[in-house]
Design an enzyme around this catalytic site. Structure first.
Site, PDB file in Angstrom:
ATOM      1  N   GLU A   1       0.818  -1.202   0.000  1.00 15.26           N
ATOM      2  CA  GLU A   1       0.000   0.000   0.000  1.00 15.26           C
ATOM      3  C   GLU A   1       0.862   1.268   0.000  1.00 15.26           C
ATOM      4  O   GLU A   1       1.941   1.311   0.587  1.00 15.26           O
ATOM      5  CB  GLU A   1      -0.943  -0.020   1.203  1.00 15.26           C
ATOM      6  CG  GLU A   1      -1.966  -1.140   1.039  1.00 15.26           C
ATOM      7  CD  GLU A   1      -3.014  -1.196   2.133  1.00 15.26           C
ATOM      8  OE1 GLU A   1      -4.172  -1.444   1.802  1.00 15.26           O
ATOM      9  OE2 GLU A   1      -2.682  -0.996   3.300  1.00 15.26           O
TER      10      GLU A   1
ATOM     11  N   CYS B   1       3.393   8.450   1.322  1.00 15.33           N
ATOM     12  CA  CYS B   1       3.921   7.497   2.296  1.00 15.33           C
ATOM     13  C   CYS B   1       4.212   6.196   1.551  1.00 15.33           C
ATOM     14  O   CYS B   1       3.302   5.551   1.035  1.00 15.33           O
ATOM     15  CB  CYS B   1       2.875   7.318   3.396  1.00 15.33           C
ATOM     16  SG  CYS B   1       3.401   6.170   4.657  1.00 15.33           S
TER      17      CYS B   1
ATOM     18  N   CYS C   1       6.671  -7.084   7.240  1.00 10.45           N
ATOM     19  CA  CYS C   1       7.849  -6.632   7.990  1.00 10.45           C
ATOM     20  C   CYS C   1       8.213  -7.721   8.982  1.00 10.45           C
ATOM     21  O   CYS C   1       7.348  -8.293   9.630  1.00 10.45           O
ATOM     22  CB  CYS C   1       7.556  -5.322   8.718  1.00 10.45           C
ATOM     23  SG  CYS C   1       9.002  -4.676   9.606  1.00 10.45           S
TER      24      CYS C   1
ATOM     25  N   CYS D   1       6.774  -5.370  15.536  1.00  6.94           N
ATOM     26  CA  CYS D   1       6.426  -4.463  16.637  1.00  6.94           C
ATOM     27  C   CYS D   1       4.995  -4.791  17.076  1.00  6.94           C
ATOM     28  O   CYS D   1       4.124  -5.072  16.250  1.00  6.94           O
ATOM     29  CB  CYS D   1       6.536  -3.004  16.197  1.00  6.94           C
ATOM     30  SG  CYS D   1       8.218  -2.575  15.720  1.00  6.94           S
TER      31      CYS D   1
ATOM     32  N   CYS E   1       1.723  -2.927  15.519  1.00 11.13           N
ATOM     33  CA  CYS E   1       1.736  -2.596  14.088  1.00 11.13           C
ATOM     34  C   CYS E   1       1.094  -3.705  13.263  1.00 11.13           C
ATOM     35  O   CYS E   1       1.470  -4.868  13.365  1.00 11.13           O
ATOM     36  CB  CYS E   1       3.177  -2.359  13.641  1.00 11.13           C
ATOM     37  SG  CYS E   1       3.339  -2.118  11.863  1.00 11.13           S
TER      38      CYS E   1
ATOM     39  N   GLY F   1       6.872  -2.019   6.070  1.00  9.94           N
ATOM     40  CA  GLY F   1       8.252  -2.484   6.052  1.00  9.94           C
ATOM     41  C   GLY F   1       9.238  -1.588   6.769  1.00  9.94           C
ATOM     42  O   GLY F   1       8.951  -0.433   7.091  1.00  9.94           O
TER      43      GLY F   1
ATOM     44  N   SER G   1      12.028   6.556   7.906  1.00  8.61           N
ATOM     45  CA  SER G   1      11.622   6.238   9.275  1.00  8.61           C
ATOM     46  C   SER G   1      12.143   4.854   9.611  1.00  8.61           C
ATOM     47  O   SER G   1      11.958   3.911   8.851  1.00  8.61           O
ATOM     48  CB  SER G   1      10.091   6.262   9.369  1.00  8.61           C
ATOM     49  OG  SER G   1       9.673   5.813  10.645  1.00  8.61           O
TER      50      SER G   1
ATOM     51  N   CYS H   1      -1.185   5.466   9.813  1.00  8.23           N
ATOM     52  CA  CYS H   1       0.057   4.800  10.209  1.00  8.23           C
ATOM     53  C   CYS H   1      -0.232   3.459  10.857  1.00  8.23           C
ATOM     54  O   CYS H   1      -1.073   3.374  11.752  1.00  8.23           O
ATOM     55  CB  CYS H   1       0.770   5.594  11.286  1.00  8.23           C
ATOM     56  SG  CYS H   1       1.227   7.190  10.816  1.00  8.23           S
TER      57      CYS H   1
END
Ligand code: SAH
Ligand code: SF4
Length: 365
Positions: free
Chosen positions: A91, A104, A111, A115, A118, A168, A200, A342
């Protein structure tokens, strides 16, 4: 498989041109056609001789990822789901504001860093994106937005800023991300300044040092906790690169950064990391580092196990940081109605890691 010219930055294209017996200036022409004009058809490149166009068609393609869906939220945020083959999707989100337009960009399918809060991390990891798939997101967005974009507020182009904050961990796909960054900065391609391109990271310390040497764009670091005990839980990579090492890497990065501060991102999780005492601990932690804080109210997803901090908790937390002299912004949640915020990017990830782990577990009985 033929060569995809979207995989090359200026240096790569120059090398490609040399291989097919063409001069370096052809690489510049190609860059402009591909990235500035958004052209994928060699035959439309009118200032290239017919013979050269035929040679290019025989040797290469210009192939961006395909768009599977395209949604616009009520606040104007737009999200594309792009197919990257084998049932995987990524995305990309465009966030329009009055004086800028931010894209973004995703760097991986899923990933591996898992975390706790997420959605991408929850899905596991399939693979790194290629350069073509990373820069292809910008290529597509420019093309799609050009149709609707009217030069607003004196702005000439739809995408003025890039944040590598999609799916990612960009610094674990280092070479491809840096090549894509080269293209974002190249005047013959997208011509963005280093200050307007932000990587980031969850804190891959050695790769932060390499980025500083290779391509020091603006840096955002996902901190999320004021001490190792909590960060170990929320951001598991902290067990490998604990806060002290991470902050030292931030200080080194600042020597080459295009901005004179690091942005710390801090997701606000109700009852987990949002108390006034934790805000004070955070102030002490970063007191030697020029930095700004970006507080991100947690964006929920199914079965996350976390709740968003209350508006009161967020403003109390912000006040403690501000009173200590730290510039602090609270990120506005955008694109809520299309799950474009996010940490909500889900794409379509056929998880390899977990399948492998499962088969290892099965094999072990
Ligand atoms: N892997 C990189 C970049 C992608 S995530 C990183 O972790 O920094 C971009 C930002 O969104 C990070 O700060 C991340 O911690 C945050 N984020 C992840 N999940 C979130 C969620 N559910 N709600 C709010 N922010 C989230
Ligand atoms: Fe990966 Fe970033 Fe999500 Fe952590 S927050 S799992 S590093 S994408």
């Amino acid at each position: 498989m033929s060569i995809n010219l979207l995989d090359f930055d200026a240096k790569g294209l120059t090398g490609f041109c040399a291989e097919i017996g063409e001069k370096p200036f052809r690489a510049r022409q190609l860059l402009r056609w591909i990235h500035q004009a958004g052209e994928a058809d060699f035959d439309a490149m009118s200032d290239l001789a017919k013979g050269l166009r035929e040679k290019l068609s025989a040797a290469a393609v210009i192939e961006p990822p395909k768009v599977i869906s395209d949604h616009t939220a009520s606040d104007g945020t737009r999200k594309w789901l792009l197919s990257v083959g084998a049932g995987n999707g990524i995305e990309t989100v465009y966030i329009p504001e009055t004086s800028r337009g931010t894209l973004c960009v995703s760097s991986q399918v899923g990933c591996a860093l898992a975390c706790a809060f997420c959605s991408t991390g929850r899905q596991g990891f399939n693979r790194n994106l290629t350069v073509a798939e990373i820069i292809g997101q910008l290529w597509w967005a420019n093309k799609a937005l050009a149709e609707t974009f009217k030069s607003e507020a004196g702005r000439e182009r739809p995408v003025t800023n890039i944040v590598m904050m999609g799916m990612g961990e960009p610094l674990t796909n280092f070479e491809n991300v840096v090549t894509a960054l080269d293209l974002m900065l190249d005047d013959n391609a997208y011509g963005l300044s280093r200050r307007r391109v932000t990587v980031s990271t969850s804190g891959i310390v050695p790769a932060m040092d390499r980025l500083r040497e290779r391509c020091p764009v603006a840096l955002a670091v996902s901190l999320h906790a004021p001490n190792d005990t909590l960060r170990d839980q929320l951001v598991p990579i902290n067990r490998k690169y604990p806060i002290r090492e991470l902050l030292a890497a931030c200080e080194r990065y600042l020597q080459s950064a295009p901005r004179d501060f690091i942005t710390f991102e801090y997701v606000m999780l109700d009852g987990v990391n949002d108390s006034v005492a934790q805000a004070r601990e955070l102030v002490q932690l970063v007191r030697d580092i020029p930095c700004k804080f970006n507080l991100i109210p947690f964006n929920p997803f199914p079965d996350s196990g976390f709740r968003r901090s209350s508006a009161n908790a967020v403003s109390r937390f912000r006040d403690v940081l501000m009173e200590a002299g730290l510039v602090t912004t609270v990120r506005k949640t955008r694109g809520d109605d299309i799950a474009a915020a996010c940490g909500q990017l889900a794409g379509k990830v056929l998880d390899k890691t977990r399948r492998i782990h499962r088969s290892i577990a099965e094999a072990a009985g």
